[in-house]
Design an enzyme around this catalytic site. Structure first.
Site, PDB file in Angstrom:
ATOM      1  N   ASP A  30       0.776  -1.426  -0.101  1.00 45.46           N
ATOM      2  CA  ASP A  30      -0.194   0.103  -0.410  1.00 45.46           C
ATOM      3  C   ASP A  30       1.036   0.898  -0.366  1.00 45.46           C
ATOM      4  O   ASP A  30       0.328   2.222   0.892  1.00 45.46           O
ATOM      5  CB  ASP A  30      -0.822  -0.145   0.851  1.00 45.46           C
ATOM      6  CG  ASP A  30      -1.918  -1.545   1.561  1.00 45.46           C
ATOM      7  OD1 ASP A  30      -1.498  -1.904   0.437  1.00 45.46           O
ATOM      8  OD2 ASP A  30      -1.618  -1.680   2.325  1.00 45.46           O
ATOM      9  N   GLU A 206     -11.338  -0.893  -3.022  1.00 45.53           N
ATOM     10  CA  GLU A 206     -10.619  -0.143  -1.723  1.00 45.53           C
ATOM     11  C   GLU A 206      -9.579   0.481  -2.905  1.00 45.53           C
ATOM     12  O   GLU A 206      -8.917   0.652  -3.649  1.00 45.53           O
ATOM     13  CB  GLU A 206     -10.146  -1.460  -1.319  1.00 45.53           C
ATOM     14  CG  GLU A 206      -9.404  -2.528  -1.774  1.00 45.53           C
ATOM     15  CD  GLU A 206      -9.012  -3.168  -0.431  1.00 45.53           C
ATOM     16  OE1 GLU A 206      -9.594  -3.370   0.375  1.00 45.53           O
ATOM     17  OE2 GLU A 206      -7.910  -3.920  -1.006  1.00 45.53           O
TER      18      GLU A 206
END
Length: 463
Positions: A30, A206
């Site tokens: 991420d 997401e």
């Protein structure tokens, strides 16, 4: 007979080539990188232990690979912010640094919600961080991956959240902000996972990431489970539209960035965007794994790693993510000097010059140490690693190396200063001195060059 091309003098490209080496940072998922006005790139990402927030800074993107890492915050020992510390992002807003991240509770690790940290320090690695607490959302449900951006003077928060009324999984939401840790008004639900590629393993939208270019707002997002099925989709809205109207957003019917077995890259996603050191190229930042099969829950596999590569733009103004490139040096495109809308690409393995190559990887080549050695270079296909540009009967083809001396020689070139522009590049055949990689009638050959037109045909900008 091969006909000569026109001679058209053109300026150097606005987005010159950039070169990085992947992967950038091991065991960091991420990833979020921002280039600040102080000349530093700031990096943060999810650590596989899910217990802390780490940061690095460096004056170059590649420098982040070896930059010292600082723990700027650790999870709480009890209560909220005590588990699953995920997906931090760093943003500079109104003279202060903010980190947005998700966290669960020690007594309920899946009660994941978005939180904000703040520091007034010029250097966020050495600053004291204040917990601004949880971002209050109308729905008190599983929510994560908050990001923020400004559009037409309004700051927005985008995030992923579950709504039991919609069903399982996470959707994407958008709301204006009254300050960096508070939303205002009623959030808009702008995307729900409905396509097959969004619902493998889990129903997932997401990791929103926004880039604004060419009169449009683009929001990349990640979909499906966090294994090899993880991929990136794209939402688009007109810059003149009301972003809070879900009808303003359109979604690609297919993912824009996916696993690639040829390049051994699996589950690319949860991206962010930054810019090159010269500010002229957009850079795609993301994580993936170097293998497809995972034992057990992919969330327990620590080997998602941070990678970077250039983001290109199609002729229609939309971003082209291409494919996750092989590990090692990132590729270039060879842009024609005298036909600046055209690039060297392979089509059915024949090398040619073509405009609007939307299958981006067909026009990407790594410039590697020459197979023949002796100070030469070879041009390796990005989507067919182990295949190289080589001449055969003076025609250029992309073929797999057979290891022979003939192939090594045919696939090797001396890189020269551009014959029509020294800021560009030309490629002289290793085994046929005086013959250069040249386009004619939109096909690629090695040919002698003597006229101004021929020199222009043999000149390429690296982009």
């Amino acid at each position: 007979m091969v006909l000569a091309s026109m001679l058209i003098a053109n300026p150097a490209p606005a987005s010159p080539g950039v070169l990085y080496t992947n992967s950038l940072i091991a065991q960091r998922a991420d990833p979020h990188i921002v280039k600040h006005t102080d000349g530093y790139y700031y990096f943060t990402a999810t650590a596989p232990e899910y217990d802390r927030i780490v940061m690095r800074r460096a004056t170059s993107l590649q420098g982040l690979a070896t930059a010292a890492e600082t723990v700027i915050w650790r999870k709480h020992s009890s209560g909220e912010m005590g588990a699953h510390i995920w997906a931090p992002e760093i943003h500079y807003i109104d003279g202060r640094w903010y980190i947005y991240f998700a966290a669960g509770r020690t007594d309920d690790v899946w009660a994941i919600r978005p939180y904000v940290l703040e520091t007034t320090s010029a250097n966020p690695l050495t600053g004291t961080w204040t917990e601004r607490g949880r971002i209050a959302l109308p729905l008190n449900t599983f929510s994560l991956d908050a990001t923020t951006f400004v559009h037409n003077g309004t700051r927005y928060l985008a995030w992923a959240q579950n709504d039991p009324a919609v069903g399982s999984g996470t959707n994407l939401y958008l709301a204006p902000m009254s300050n960096p840790w508070t939303i205002s008004g009623t959030p808009a639900r702008i995307s729900v996972p409905t396509y097959s590629w969004e619902t493998i393993g889990h129903r997932v939208n997401e990791g929103p990431a926004v880039i604004q270019r060419n009169g449009r707002v683009f929001m990349a997002f990640s979909a499906s489970a966090t294994d090899a099925n993880y991929c990136v989709g794209l939402l688009t809205a007109s810059a003149s539209s009301n972003l809070m109207n879900p009808a303003s957003w359109s979604k690609t019917s297919t993912p824009v960035f996916t696993s690639n077995a040829n390049t051994s890259q699996y589950g690319p996603g949860h991206n962010s965007f930054t810019v090159s050191e010269d500010g002229q190229s957009d850079i795609l930042v993301y994580h993936d794994r170097s293998y497809r099969d995972i034992s057990g829950d992919p969330l327990n596999d620590p080997n998602r790693r941070t990678r970077i590569q250039k983001l290109y733009w199609n002729a229609d103004g939309t971003p082209n993510f291409g494919i996750p490139v092989p590990d090692g040096a990132t590729p270039y495109r060879l842009k024609s000097y005298n036909y600046p809308d055209r690039f060297v690409r392979h089509w059915e393995f024949r090398a040619r010059l073509e405009a609007n190559v939307t299958n981006l990887a067909d026009s990407q080549f790594r410039i590697v140490t020459g197979l023949a050695g002796s100070g030469t270079v070879s041009l390796e296909s990005t989507n067919y690693p182990g295949y190289y540009l080589r001449h055969k009967n003076y025609e250029m083809w992309v073929e797999r190396s057979d290891g022979s001396t003939l192939f090594r020689n045919d696939a090797s070139f001396y890189r020269r200063a551009g014959l029509a522009d020294s800021a560009a590049a030309s490629f002289e055949s290793y085994n046929f001195a005086g013959r250069y990689l040249r386009h004619a009638n939109n096909l690629l050959y090695i040919q002698p060059v003597s006229t101004a037109t021929e020199r222009a045909d043999a000149t390429y900008y690296l982009e």
